[in-house]
Design a protein around this motif. Sequence first.
Motif, PDB file in Angstrom:
ATOM      1  N   MET A  74      16.866  64.431 -67.136  1.00  0.00           N
ATOM      2  CA  MET A  74      15.461  64.066 -66.936  1.00  0.00           C
ATOM      3  C   MET A  74      14.569  64.677 -68.015  1.00  0.00           C
ATOM      4  O   MET A  74      13.346  64.558 -67.950  1.00  0.00           O
ATOM      5  N   PRO A 105      14.009  52.772 -64.928  1.00  0.00           N
ATOM      6  CA  PRO A 105      12.978  51.938 -64.287  1.00  0.00           C
ATOM      7  C   PRO A 105      13.336  50.457 -64.285  1.00  0.00           C
ATOM      8  O   PRO A 105      13.218  49.784 -63.257  1.00  0.00           O
ATOM      9  N   LYS A 128       9.627  56.954 -57.339  1.00  0.00           N
ATOM     10  CA  LYS A 128       9.932  58.198 -58.036  1.00  0.00           C
ATOM     11  C   LYS A 128      10.465  57.944 -59.442  1.00  0.00           C
ATOM     12  O   LYS A 128      10.076  58.624 -60.402  1.00  0.00           O
ATOM     13  N   LEU A 129      11.359  56.986 -59.580  1.00  0.00           N
ATOM     14  CA  LEU A 129      12.073  56.797 -60.839  1.00  0.00           C
ATOM     15  C   LEU A 129      11.568  55.637 -61.685  1.00  0.00           C
ATOM     16  O   LEU A 129      11.912  55.552 -62.871  1.00  0.00           O
ATOM     17  N   ALA A 130      10.762  54.741 -61.092  1.00  0.00           N
ATOM     18  CA  ALA A 130      10.370  53.543 -61.835  1.00  0.00           C
ATOM     19  C   ALA A 130       8.861  53.362 -61.912  1.00  0.00           C
ATOM     20  O   ALA A 130       8.254  53.546 -62.965  1.00  0.00           O
ATOM     21  N   TRP A 142       6.414  55.070 -60.976  1.00  0.00           N
ATOM     22  CA  TRP A 142       5.649  56.259 -61.356  1.00  0.00           C
ATOM     23  C   TRP A 142       5.291  56.192 -62.844  1.00  0.00           C
ATOM     24  O   TRP A 142       4.224  56.633 -63.272  1.00  0.00           O
ATOM     25  N   HIS A 143       6.211  55.641 -63.650  1.00  0.00           N
ATOM     26  CA  HIS A 143       5.935  55.488 -65.077  1.00  0.00           C
ATOM     27  C   HIS A 143       4.690  54.640 -65.291  1.00  0.00           C
ATOM     28  O   HIS A 143       3.863  54.937 -66.163  1.00  0.00           O
ATOM     29  N   THR A 195       5.051  58.981 -66.728  1.00  0.00           N
ATOM     30  CA  THR A 195       6.302  59.740 -66.734  1.00  0.00           C
ATOM     31  C   THR A 195       7.108  59.361 -65.497  1.00  0.00           C
ATOM     32  O   THR A 195       6.619  58.672 -64.600  1.00  0.00           O
ATOM     33  N   SER A 196       8.321  59.862 -65.435  1.00  0.00           N
ATOM     34  CA  SER A 196       9.079  59.794 -64.190  1.00  0.00           C
ATOM     35  C   SER A 196       8.456  60.757 -63.184  1.00  0.00           C
ATOM     36  O   SER A 196       7.817  61.740 -63.546  1.00  0.00           O
ATOM     37  N   CYS A 222      10.397  62.373 -61.176  1.00  0.00           N
ATOM     38  CA  CYS A 222      11.534  63.245 -60.855  1.00  0.00           C
ATOM     39  C   CYS A 222      11.769  64.192 -62.013  1.00  0.00           C
ATOM     40  O   CYS A 222      11.726  63.791 -63.181  1.00  0.00           O
TER      41      CYS A 222
END
Length: 384
Positions: A175, A250, A335-337, A339-340, A345-346, A348
């Motif tokens: 990460m 993402p 959390k992983l997609a 959010w960008h 940013t990620s 996580c």
Amino acid sequence: MQTEPLPPAARVIDVEGLHALIGALRGEGRRVIGPAVAGGAIVYDEIDGVQDLPKGMTDEQEPGRYALRPRDDGALFGFAVGPHSWKKFLHVPALRLWRAERRGQDVTVEAPAPEAPAVAFIGVRACELAAIAIQDRVLTGGEYVDPHYQARRENAFLVALNCGKAGGTCFCVSMEAGPKVTRGFDLLLTEIISDDAHAFLIEAGSPAGAALLAQLPARPATQADIDAAEAIVTRTAANMGRAMPQEDVPALLMRNLQHQRWEEVAQRCLSCANCTMVCPTCFCTTVEEHGDLMGVESARDRRWDSCFTMDYSYIHGGSVRPTVSSRYRQWMTHKLATWHEQFGTSGCVGCGRCITWCPVGIDITEETNAISASETAGGGHGDS
């Protein structure tokens, strides 16, 4: 609040020097928070000195499993991260927003001013600094600023720590969030233990940190000290317990919104919200209204909430996400997609808490890798 790192020469302190650092912070009127053993885990709590740190203790972490074990040395920071994150001191779990009282026809409303306690955090890992930076963007970086978070954040002194041990569920390397600390600190420690010495390489990252460092009993760092500290971080990076797939995560998740894996994980998920409670970046809250039976007093409180609860997405007519699979998918894809898209940013940082503290051991890296592997195997994406 700390600024961008400065480049002063590194110094070296011993255990007594660390004790002096804690004493100096307390002498400034700060409440010093650091790792301590309580309830069978290493948690963050108020400490008075090095005697309160988890000397000679380490942790074993796997999906759904956490255990403390003794080390064969006297390391003070020889463990990974526990169930607490620094979020609990900055974005507090429960907060009174206002209180109202009616006397006859007059109503008075009191809104408490944001509290800004003077605190110092000892042993903040790189992944945790990355999480604090994320919450800074979410809660203070936009048009609408959370004054309660901002006040606490601006009065916090951060003593960071380069990780000397990777946990079984850590994946900060994939990460790009650790284990080496690069920014966002006031002081930075690297614990170095050899056959004949127990020392800490210490570096300043802000004017406040440099001023405090100048007060400590320290010697200049040698190249051997710096090389030893670098070797510790390199070893930790090479021993990550987990990894995210090395691809565009993402895009991977967003083209697999109907993947069968969501239903499979839902068969195990308890929708208990443990993962969001231990996560250092999750920021969801709810608002509760309280009133007495006489209609004289009322209050509004804010508390942590989770997208795993049925009520979180409830609107007139029912919940938007009524199934466990839809709530798990919402958490993981946010959390992983997405959010960008929101914050750049990620969401996580690879600390692994959500894996360790899931009662049934659901692993966010395993789920992401499984979806990735299904495409590699020719299965295609689930919403085609």
